[in-house]
Design a protein around this motif. Structure first.
Motif, PDB file in Angstrom:
ATOM      1  N   MET A 227      37.023 -68.840  -0.949  1.00 13.68           N
ATOM      2  CA  MET A 227      37.342 -67.446  -0.643  1.00 13.68           C
ATOM      3  C   MET A 227      36.173 -66.539  -1.014  1.00 13.68           C
ATOM      4  O   MET A 227      35.811 -65.635  -0.243  1.00 13.68           O
ATOM      5  CB  MET A 227      38.604 -67.018  -1.401  1.00 13.68           C
ATOM      6  N   ASN A 228      35.594 -66.779  -2.167  1.00 10.18           N
ATOM      7  CA  ASN A 228      34.464 -65.972  -2.611  1.00 10.18           C
ATOM      8  C   ASN A 228      33.277 -66.108  -1.647  1.00 10.18           C
ATOM      9  O   ASN A 228      32.577 -65.137  -1.352  1.00 10.18           O
ATOM     10  CB  ASN A 228      34.054 -66.394  -4.022  1.00 10.18           C
ATOM     11  N   LYS A 229      33.089 -67.309  -1.124  1.00  9.31           N
ATOM     12  CA  LYS A 229      31.972 -67.586  -0.213  1.00  9.31           C
ATOM     13  C   LYS A 229      32.078 -66.775   1.074  1.00  9.31           C
ATOM     14  O   LYS A 229      31.063 -66.370   1.657  1.00  9.31           O
ATOM     15  CB  LYS A 229      31.940 -69.083   0.107  1.00  9.31           C
ATOM     16  N   ILE A 230      33.315 -66.506   1.516  1.00  8.43           N
ATOM     17  CA  ILE A 230      33.484 -65.788   2.795  1.00  8.43           C
ATOM     18  C   ILE A 230      33.994 -64.355   2.578  1.00  8.43           C
ATOM     19  O   ILE A 230      34.440 -63.697   3.528  1.00  8.43           O
ATOM     20  CB  ILE A 230      34.440 -66.551   3.737  1.00  8.43           C
ATOM     21  N   GLY A 231      33.939 -63.888   1.327  1.00 14.01           N
ATOM     22  CA  GLY A 231      34.248 -62.486   1.050  1.00 14.01           C
ATOM     23  C   GLY A 231      35.714 -62.146   0.937  1.00 14.01           C
ATOM     24  O   GLY A 231      36.108 -60.987   1.159  1.00 14.01           O
ATOM     25  N   LEU A 258      41.575 -74.856   5.437  1.00 21.62           N
ATOM     26  CA  LEU A 258      41.778 -73.954   6.572  1.00 21.62           C
ATOM     27  C   LEU A 258      40.712 -72.867   6.638  1.00 21.62           C
ATOM     28  O   LEU A 258      40.431 -72.327   7.705  1.00 21.62           O
ATOM     29  CB  LEU A 258      43.160 -73.298   6.497  1.00 21.62           C
ATOM     30  N   LEU A 259      40.144 -72.544   5.482  1.00 16.12           N
ATOM     31  CA  LEU A 259      39.163 -71.461   5.438  1.00 16.12           C
ATOM     32  C   LEU A 259      37.752 -71.912   5.798  1.00 16.12           C
ATOM     33  O   LEU A 259      36.867 -71.083   6.031  1.00 16.12           O
ATOM     34  CB  LEU A 259      39.147 -70.835   4.034  1.00 16.12           C
ATOM     35  N   GLU A 260      37.532 -73.227   5.846  1.00 13.58           N
ATOM     36  CA  GLU A 260      36.184 -73.735   6.103  1.00 13.58           C
ATOM     37  C   GLU A 260      35.742 -73.515   7.555  1.00 13.58           C
ATOM     38  O   GLU A 260      34.561 -73.383   7.834  1.00 13.58           O
ATOM     39  CB  GLU A 260      36.117 -75.220   5.754  1.00 13.58           C
ATOM     40  N   SER A 261      36.709 -73.479   8.467  1.00 19.34           N
ATOM     41  CA  SER A 261      36.403 -73.293   9.890  1.00 19.34           C
ATOM     42  C   SER A 261      36.768 -71.871  10.310  1.00 19.34           C
ATOM     43  O   SER A 261      37.872 -71.400  10.033  1.00 19.34           O
ATOM     44  CB  SER A 261      37.204 -74.298  10.732  1.00 19.34           C
ATOM     45  N   ASP A 262      35.840 -71.188  10.990  1.00 16.43           N
ATOM     46  CA  ASP A 262      36.112 -69.823  11.458  1.00 16.43           C
ATOM     47  C   ASP A 262      37.333 -69.783  12.362  1.00 16.43           C
ATOM     48  O   ASP A 262      38.178 -68.889  12.255  1.00 16.43           O
ATOM     49  CB  ASP A 262      34.900 -69.267  12.209  1.00 16.43           C
ATOM     50  N   GLN A 263      37.433 -70.764  13.250  1.00 19.48           N
ATOM     51  CA  GLN A 263      38.539 -70.810  14.208  1.00 19.48           C
ATOM     52  C   GLN A 263      39.880 -70.997  13.498  1.00 19.48           C
ATOM     53  O   GLN A 263      40.847 -70.269  13.761  1.00 19.48           O
ATOM     54  CB  GLN A 263      38.316 -71.956  15.201  1.00 19.48           C
ATOM     55  N   GLU A 275      50.637 -73.197  11.739  1.00 19.36           N
ATOM     56  CA  GLU A 275      49.900 -73.098  13.002  1.00 19.36           C
ATOM     57  C   GLU A 275      48.429 -73.465  12.807  1.00 19.36           C
ATOM     58  O   GLU A 275      47.834 -74.183  13.629  1.00 19.36           O
ATOM     59  CB  GLU A 275      50.011 -71.674  13.560  1.00 19.36           C
ATOM     60  N   ALA A 276      47.854 -73.000  11.692  1.00 25.70           N
ATOM     61  CA  ALA A 276      46.446 -73.321  11.418  1.00 25.70           C
ATOM     62  C   ALA A 276      46.265 -74.807  11.130  1.00 25.70           C
ATOM     63  O   ALA A 276      45.270 -75.416  11.549  1.00 25.70           O
ATOM     64  CB  ALA A 276      45.954 -72.484  10.239  1.00 25.70           C
ATOM     65  N   LYS A 284      39.784 -82.099  12.416  1.00 24.41           N
ATOM     66  CA  LYS A 284      39.557 -83.077  11.356  1.00 24.41           C
ATOM     67  C   LYS A 284      40.879 -83.802  11.074  1.00 24.41           C
ATOM     68  O   LYS A 284      41.611 -83.444  10.145  1.00 24.41           O
ATOM     69  CB  LYS A 284      39.047 -82.389  10.086  1.00 24.41           C
ATOM     70  N   PRO A 285      41.213 -84.807  11.883  1.00 21.31           N
ATOM     71  CA  PRO A 285      42.508 -85.483  11.752  1.00 21.31           C
ATOM     72  C   PRO A 285      42.774 -86.039  10.356  1.00 21.31           C
ATOM     73  O   PRO A 285      43.930 -86.046   9.906  1.00 21.31           O
ATOM     74  CB  PRO A 285      42.413 -86.622  12.785  1.00 21.31           C
ATOM     75  N   CYS A 286      41.726 -86.483   9.657  1.00 23.08           N
ATOM     76  CA  CYS A 286      41.937 -87.098   8.354  1.00 23.08           C
ATOM     77  C   CYS A 286      42.535 -86.107   7.342  1.00 23.08           C
ATOM     78  O   CYS A 286      43.222 -86.508   6.392  1.00 23.08           O
ATOM     79  CB  CYS A 286      40.633 -87.663   7.810  1.00 23.08           C
ATOM     80  N   LEU A 287      42.302 -84.809   7.551  1.00 22.80           N
ATOM     81  CA  LEU A 287      42.768 -83.806   6.594  1.00 22.80           C
ATOM     82  C   LEU A 287      44.259 -83.525   6.706  1.00 22.80           C
ATOM     83  O   LEU A 287      44.839 -82.905   5.819  1.00 22.80           O
ATOM     84  CB  LEU A 287      41.984 -82.505   6.773  1.00 22.80           C
ATOM     85  N   VAL A 288      44.887 -83.953   7.803  1.00 23.19           N
ATOM     86  CA  VAL A 288      46.322 -83.690   7.971  1.00 23.19           C
ATOM     87  C   VAL A 288      47.137 -84.980   8.002  1.00 23.19           C
ATOM     88  O   VAL A 288      48.336 -84.947   8.250  1.00 23.19           O
ATOM     89  CB  VAL A 288      46.587 -82.873   9.258  1.00 23.19           C
TER      90      VAL A 288
END
Length: 345
Positions: A227-231, A258-263, A275-276, A284-288
């Motif tokens: 969160m800090n990285k993207i403000g 979820l925050l790592e990808s802009d989309q 939804e995200a 990234k299928p492995c993450l879910v």
């Protein structure tokens, strides 16, 4: 009537207490009971009446209250005496055991011709004990008490002792059997809710039940770093919780993905976690994958097992939990030895 006397240490001070049966009408409820702190804070008046305390106690956790009442009724009494202090001639105030006293009153009304619930076993403190001793008794009993005490009220009391009474994290750790890290996280989660969340989303008292979201947030350095990285800041997290973008506290552990990808981040902020996560699964299928999500959650849970539970397992008080953890260790070792180590053969 009081009978035997024993000498015990309370807050490091040798104190003589009496053991005895006291008539329940001679005992009043404690307005300072930490279990009803939030209820007291939300009232427009400073002092609670005895009837208001009774209402708060009986409605705080109805299921837990009913279960404890049933146990006391079947047993025809309590196992653990309550703690009381004298405040006037033959009048006492509860320091610990308000809920049990209320249950005795309920059961006396139900069984008016039985003697079981007319008096209650008590540990009777001497007059004019120190506030530090009262706090010690409350900490010992309430953090690991007879009836469940919700995490928000625990954190609220820790914050009160740290912020108002001047306790250090080290002192609280010594008295609660929690680690300093656990205490810091709990207090900070309370401050997040108290300072930023409840002023905006606290019209419904049930919002305090989301305290576990903030505990997960304070434990999750990966999330806060991302969160800090993207403000983004804590108030953004409050909005996600308040606007129901997160459906359960456990989901907080996965938000940093979820925050790592802009989309994916944009979908999460607009539509919510589920939804995200669905979109993340296509990237990234492995993450879910449910298996690996469960493994990640187990890892986090094990890392954050309260220190007092570890002590209890060492002392043999939580044998079934210890056996499960050892079984998990054996299965992981067997899997690694059988499958993953084949790469080296």
């Amino acid at each position: 009537m009081a009978s035997d006397s024993i000498l015990v240490k309370i807050g490091g001070i040798s104190t003589e207490i009496k053991m005895g049966e006291i008539e329940i009408d001679q005992i009043i409820f404690d307005e300072g009971n930490p279990r009803i702190g939030f209820h007291k804070d939300t009232q427009p008046f400073t002092n609670l009446s005895q009837n208001q305390i009774i209402f708060a106690l009986s409605n705080k956790n109805r299921d837990a209250y009913a279960k404890l009442k049933e146990n006391i009724e079947v047993n025809e009494g309590i196992v653990n005496p309550i703690w009381i202090e004298p405040i006037d001639h033959e009048i006492y105030r509860v320091i610990e055991g308000n809920t049990r006293l209320l249950i005795y009153r309920d059961l006396r009304e139900k069984y008016p011709y039985k003697d079981f619930f007319k008096t209650i076993p008590c540990r009777i403190l001497p007059a004019k004990i120190t506030e530090e001793q009262r706090n010690f008794i409350r900490l010992e009993a309430h953090l690991r008490g007879t009836t469940p005490w919700d995490a928000y009220e625990k954190a609220r009391y820790l914050f009160f002792l740290w912020n108002k009474e001047g306790y250090t994290y080290s002192q609280l750790a010594n008295q609660t059997k929690l680690t300093e890290k656990e205490i810091v996280q709990s207090i900070q989660a309370f401050r997040d809710m108290e300072d930023q969340y409840l002023p905006k989303y606290g019209n419904d008292p049930s919002e305090v039940l989301k305290f576990s979201y903030f505990v997960e947030y304070e434990k999750n350095n990966k999330l806060k770093d991302q969160m800090n990285k993207i403000g983004l800041v804590t108030s953004d997290f409050c909005d996600w919780v308040g606007n129901n973008k997160i459906s359960k506290a456990q989901d907080v552990r996965e938000i940093y993905h979820l925050l790592e990808s802009d989309q994916v981040r944009e979908i999460f902020i607009k539509e919510g976690f589920e939804e995200a996560k669905e979109i993340l699964g296509t990237i990234k299928p492995c993450l879910v994958d449910p298996l690996y999500q469960n493994i990640e959650n187990v890892i986090e849970d094990i890392k954050n097992i309260p220190s007092y539970q570890i002590s209890e397992m060492r002392e043999g008080q939580q044998q079934s939990k210890k056996e499960l953890i050892l079984k998990l260790r054996d299965e992981v070792n067997r899997f690694v030895d059988r499958y993953l180590m084949e790469e080296n053969t």
